[in-house]
Design an enzyme around this catalytic site. Structure first.
Site, PDB file in Angstrom:
ATOM      1  N   CYS A  73       3.682  11.126  -2.818  1.00  0.00           N
ATOM      2  CA  CYS A  73       2.882  10.741  -1.640  1.00  0.00           C
ATOM      3  C   CYS A  73       2.633  11.929  -0.731  1.00  0.00           C
ATOM      4  CB  CYS A  73       3.562   9.606  -0.870  1.00  0.00           C
ATOM      5  SG  CYS A  73       3.456   8.031  -1.740  1.00  0.00           S
ATOM      6  N   HIS A  85       2.219   4.775   4.684  1.00  0.00           N
ATOM      7  CA  HIS A  85       3.212   4.157   3.803  1.00  0.00           C
ATOM      8  C   HIS A  85       3.356   2.679   4.156  1.00  0.00           C
ATOM      9  CE1 HIS A  85       5.146   8.049   2.338  1.00  0.00           C
ATOM     10  NE2 HIS A  85       5.120   7.300   1.253  1.00  0.00           N
ATOM     11  N   GLU A 115       1.242   8.182   8.605  1.00  0.00           N
ATOM     12  CA  GLU A 115       1.955   9.459   8.608  1.00  0.00           C
ATOM     13  C   GLU A 115       1.224  10.480   9.471  1.00  0.00           C
ATOM     14  OE1 GLU A 115       4.798   9.866   7.335  1.00  0.00           O
ATOM     15  OE2 GLU A 115       4.988   8.156   5.958  1.00  0.00           O
ATOM     16  N   ARG A 133      13.369  13.667  -5.941  1.00  0.00           N
ATOM     17  CA  ARG A 133      14.692  13.089  -6.198  1.00  0.00           C
ATOM     18  C   ARG A 133      14.717  12.360  -7.538  1.00  0.00           C
ATOM     19  NH1 ARG A 133      16.684   8.432  -4.793  1.00  0.00           N
ATOM     20  NH2 ARG A 133      14.919   7.851  -3.503  1.00  0.00           N
TER      21      ARG A 133
HETATM   22  N1  PCA Z   1       5.272   6.064  -3.136  1.00  0.00           N
HETATM   23  C1  PCA Z   1       5.832   7.331  -3.557  1.00  0.00           C
HETATM   24  C2  PCA Z   1       4.904   7.859  -4.609  1.00  0.00           C
HETATM   25  C3  PCA Z   1       4.008   6.740  -4.980  1.00  0.00           C
HETATM   26  C4  PCA Z   1       4.243   5.707  -3.953  1.00  0.00           C
HETATM   27  O1  PCA Z   1       3.637   4.634  -3.858  1.00  0.00           O
HETATM   28  C5  PCA Z   1       6.088   8.289  -2.399  1.00  0.00           C
HETATM   29  O2  PCA Z   1       6.306   7.825  -1.263  1.00  0.00           O
HETATM   30  O3  PCA Z   1       6.075   9.507  -2.600  1.00  0.00           O
END
Ligand code: PCA
Length: 213
Positions: free
Chosen positions: A140, A164, A77, A87
């Protein structure tokens, strides 16, 4: 002391597992200079847990990892925003809507990881990757923003960012869908490549990696 602190998340949203933690803990078990800590998927508890992990391990680089179900690639990111808009409820039932991560804080922070060099190195290792310009508005993004604020204000010598990862094949098989997935072992190896790149590259590539929309 660890050179690299990796964090993954607890399962959330009805899932049994979270590949972000599975892959982070797997690569940390293979690399003595890495440490891994699991963060709760809770708005109230995730940042205190992150701070405690940084204070304990005093790493050179922090890489927070989260699951992005539906994405087909490993996606470092680039930008964390000062906004929460959940959400779904978190694991404690909290669901903040249109709330800042840090009241009065800057609108955004950029990663201090070399995301373009990371993408090139991870692709070279045979795992699909691309730069992402949104970490969403859930836990996240909160952890990413909180991490960058903490590093900027209290640990200026430490670099860090967020990545991610896709669902694991087991999650997709259990759900009976055709969502994209990445094997946890391959994901762990890719996180190792990412961390090594972050340790060795302090100035990012200037190749284009933006998106048109
Ligand atoms: N993904 C979520 C929160 C925890 C995770 O592993 C997110 O993308 O916010």
């Amino acid at each position: 002391m660890a050179a690299v602190l990796l964090t993954g998340f607890a399962p959330f949203g009805g899932e049994e597992v979270n590949p972000s933690w599975q892959a982070s803990s797997l690569i940390a078990a293979q690399r003595p200079e890495f440490a891994a800590v699991e963060l709760p998927c809770e708005f109230g508890a995730s940042l205190p847990a992150l701070r405690a992990a940084i204070e304990l391990h005093r790493p050179e680089v922090v890489v927070c990892v989260g699951q992005a179900g539906g994405r087909a690639e490993l996606t470092p990111e680039r930008v964390a925003i000062n906004l929460l808009d959940a959400r779904i409820p978190d694991n404690a039932g909290a669901r903040p809507v249109d709330v800042p991560v840090l009241p009065g804080g800057p609108a955004a922070y950029f990663t201090t990881l070399p995301v373009k060099a990371v993408v090139a190195a991870v692709r070279q290792a045979g795992v699909p990757a691309s730069v992402s310009h949104t970490a969403g508005t859930f836990v996240c993004n909160q952890v990413f923003y909180g991490l960058m604020h903490l590093l900027a204000t209290e640990f200026p010598g430490t670099r860090g960012g967020f990545v991610h990862v896709p669902y694991s094949p087991e999650q997709v098989a259990a759900a009976g869908t055709n969502a994209p997935s990445l094997d946890v072992g391959r994901c762990a190896d890719a996180l190792g490549v990412l961390a090594d790149t972050a340790l060795s590259v302090t100035e990012d590539l200037s190749t284009p990696a933006g998106s048109l929309h």
